[in-house]
Design an enzyme around this catalytic site. Sequence first.
Site, mmCIF file in Angstrom:
data_model
loop_
_atom_site.group_PDB
_atom_site.id
_atom_site.type_symbol
_atom_site.label_atom_id
_atom_site.label_comp_id
_atom_site.label_asym_id
_atom_site.label_seq_id
_atom_site.Cartn_x
_atom_site.Cartn_y
_atom_site.Cartn_z
ATOM 1 N N GLY A 97 0.850 -0.957 -0.135
ATOM 2 C CA GLY A 97 0.056 0.135 -0.034
ATOM 3 C C GLY A 97 0.855 1.297 -0.046
ATOM 4 N N CYS A 98 0.404 2.255 0.819
ATOM 5 C CA CYS A 98 1.221 3.499 0.701
ATOM 6 C C CYS A 98 2.555 3.322 1.062
ATOM 7 C CB CYS A 98 0.449 4.466 1.711
ATOM 8 S SG CYS A 98 1.475 5.863 2.191
ATOM 9 N N PHE A 99 3.662 3.835 0.299
ATOM 10 C CA PHE A 99 4.972 3.479 0.451
ATOM 11 C C PHE A 99 5.453 4.402 1.846
ATOM 12 C CE2 PHE A 99 6.182 5.390 -3.914
ATOM 13 C CZ PHE A 99 5.511 6.635 -3.522
ATOM 14 N N CYS B 82 4.086 4.657 4.615
ATOM 15 C CA CYS B 82 3.781 3.951 5.772
ATOM 16 C C CYS B 82 4.583 2.727 5.615
ATOM 17 C CB CYS B 82 2.224 3.406 5.796
ATOM 18 S SG CYS B 82 1.058 4.757 5.654
#
Length: 220
Positions: free
Chosen positions: A40-42, A44
């Site tokens: 997902g969001c890199f 994070c």
Amino acid sequence: MNYLRNIKATVLAISIAVGFGVQTNAAKAAETETLTVAGGCFWCVEADFESVEGVSEVISGYTGGTVENPTYKQVVRGGTGHYEAVQIEYDPAQVSREELLSLFFRSVDPTDAGGQFCDRGDSYRTAIFVDGAAEEEAAKTAKAKAAAALSQDIVTPILPASDFYEAEEYHQDYYKGDRLIITRFGPKTQAKAYKAYREACGRDARIRQIWGDDAPFIGS
């Protein structure tokens, strides 16, 4: 003569020191291994894994697709085949690939085939990228253990490693940046904007729901 001998001795000492330094740097480089994952969001994933002892660096980027040198806008718009991904550089003497893979599965929702948390679309899906039979076997073992722990099917694919393109400098270490930006929450530093985004996206809440006490990075 003494003067010349002193010069020669000094030159020899410097040469030995330089040679030792080169050997030491080469040894350090040889000790470092890389794990490439999409979670997902890199921002994070980078924040999570840079807190792990033995991890020296986490680089945000794009991989798995067909477009060379993609931009962030291209990737999130879709059609490139790329995932938002990270390369985790680590010292296997301090943390093993198996440990990192276990942490990875417990830091995402590996049952979601449509993205991660509030971020939807192909570029936000989970994946593990492997190079060679040993890495593939380690990933398969970790995936099987995650499936057994959850008693659910794991949709995270194990894919052959391909070219990894570093994301724009703006995205690197976003979670701790001090640059002031305008967000829907108002003007904030990158670090504060990141925390607001992570909470609003529901990442930690969902991971806690899935993994309970096994969730390793809540609030990273």
